[in-house]
Design an enzyme around this catalytic site. Structure first.
Site, short mmCIF file in Angstrom:
data_model
loop_
_atom_site.label_atom_id
_atom_site.label_comp_id
_atom_site.label_asym_id
_atom_site.label_seq_id
_atom_site.Cartn_x
_atom_site.Cartn_y
_atom_site.Cartn_z
N CYS A 37 0.83 -1.23 0.00
CA CYS A 37 0.00 0.00 0.00
C CYS A 37 0.85 1.26 0.00
CB CYS A 37 -0.94 0.00 1.19
SG CYS A 37 -2.06 -1.40 1.13
N HIS A 78 -12.34 10.90 -8.22
CA HIS A 78 -11.33 11.01 -9.28
C HIS A 78 -10.18 11.96 -8.89
CE1 HIS A 78 -14.26 8.76 -11.57
NE2 HIS A 78 -13.31 8.50 -12.43
N GLU A 129 -13.02 0.11 1.65
CA GLU A 129 -11.93 0.37 0.70
C GLU A 129 -11.78 -0.77 -0.30
OE1 GLU A 129 -8.18 2.57 1.87
OE2 GLU A 129 -7.35 0.61 1.41
N1 LIG Z 1 -5.86 -0.66 9.00
C1 LIG Z 1 -5.59 -0.49 7.68
N2 LIG Z 1 -4.89 -1.42 7.02
C2 LIG Z 1 -4.64 -1.27 5.71
C3 LIG Z 1 -5.12 -0.12 5.03
C4 LIG Z 1 -5.83 0.87 5.77
O1 LIG Z 1 -6.26 1.91 5.23
N3 LIG Z 1 -6.05 0.65 7.07
N4 LIG Z 1 -4.91 0.00 3.69
C5 LIG Z 1 -4.32 -0.93 3.00
C6 LIG Z 1 -4.19 -0.77 1.50
O2 LIG Z 1 -4.51 0.56 1.12
C7 LIG Z 1 -5.00 -1.76 0.62
O3 LIG Z 1 -5.52 -1.10 -0.52
C8 LIG Z 1 -6.15 -2.45 1.25
O4 LIG Z 1 -5.65 -3.59 1.89
P1 LIG Z 1 -6.20 -5.08 1.86
O5 LIG Z 1 -7.58 -5.18 2.45
O6 LIG Z 1 -5.14 -5.90 2.51
O7 LIG Z 1 -6.35 -5.37 0.30
P2 LIG Z 1 -6.46 -6.74 -0.47
O8 LIG Z 1 -7.37 -6.49 -1.62
O9 LIG Z 1 -5.10 -7.23 -0.82
O10 LIG Z 1 -7.17 -7.72 0.55
P3 LIG Z 1 -7.34 -9.33 0.50
O11 LIG Z 1 -8.47 -9.62 1.45
O12 LIG Z 1 -6.04 -9.93 0.99
O13 LIG Z 1 -7.64 -9.71 -0.93
C9 LIG Z 1 -3.72 -2.10 3.64
N5 LIG Z 1 -3.98 -2.20 5.04
ZN LIG Z 2 -5.45 1.29 -0.68
#
Ligand SMILES: Nc1nc2c(c(=O)[nH]1)N=C([C@H](O)[C@H](O)COP(=O)(O)OP(=O)(O)OP(=O)(O)O)CN2
Ligand SMILES: [Zn+2]
Length: 145
Positions: A37, A78, A129
């Site tokens: 990230c 955007h 997200e």
């Molecule tokens: N507490 C937080 N942890 C993470 C955030 C956040 O905003 N708060 N953000 C991210 C990254 O921005 C990422 O885009 C989102 O993470 P994640 O859910 O791990 O994304 P995946 O699609 O890879 O999830 P899977 O469930 O493993 O497919 C990271 N952490």
């Molecule tokens: Zn993200």
């Protein structure tokens, strides 16, 4: 159209409205601990704003749904969140993480509600997200008066 159940927020008010929005935006988390990230990437954020109160305005609204959208969607859709003045790459409490995005939307909405005479309150902001990750922000104390 968004059709989803959200975590409920307990509050003492008689009226409650909810506004759903989708925002396409890019961000990165400017810390090495954030792993992948750390790199610029994008999301379609699903956002739900909850406003409550006991009194309505001259239109019979707690707040016009369209005004909530203007305050949030018009500002962030955007865009690259890190470039927005409300976020700051030097302060973890202002990194555009899901947590901070949710709190920041709360602050924007409540600042607007404070200008209205009939005392509506933002009691919660939900930000999804990714399909597997969301944050619910609730102000510690919904102030009376
Ligand atoms: N507490 C937080 N942890 C993470 C955030 C956040 O905003 N708060 N953000 C991210 C990254 O921005 C990422 O885009 C989102 O993470 P994640 O859910 O791990 O994304 P995946 O699609 O890879 O999830 P899977 O469930 O493993 O497919 C990271 N952490
Ligand atoms: Zn993200």
């Amino acid at each position: 159209m968004i059709q989803q159940m959200y975590p409920q927020t307990l509050h003492p008010y008689s009226y409650e409205l909810n506004k759903d929005m989708q925002i396409s935006a890019a961000h990165y988390v400017p810390n090495d601990e954030a792993g992948k990230c750390r790199r610029l990437h994008g999301h379609t954020y699903f956002i739900n704003v909850t406003v409550a109160g006991d009194e309505l305005d001259q239109s019979g609204f707690l707040i016009n749904f369209a005004h909530i959208k203007q305050l949030v969607h018009d500002r962030f859709d955007h865009t690259i969140l890190n470039e927005n003045e409300v976020f700051d790459d030097k302060d973890p409490n202002k990194f555009p993480t899901t947590e901070v995005v949710a709190r920041t939307i709360y602050e924007i909405i409540q600042q607007h509600l404070d200008t209205l005479g009939h005392n509506p309150k933002c009691v919660g902001v939900f930000v999804r997200e990714t399909p597997t990750s969301y944050v619910m922000y609730r102000p510690k104390q919904v102030k009376n008066g």
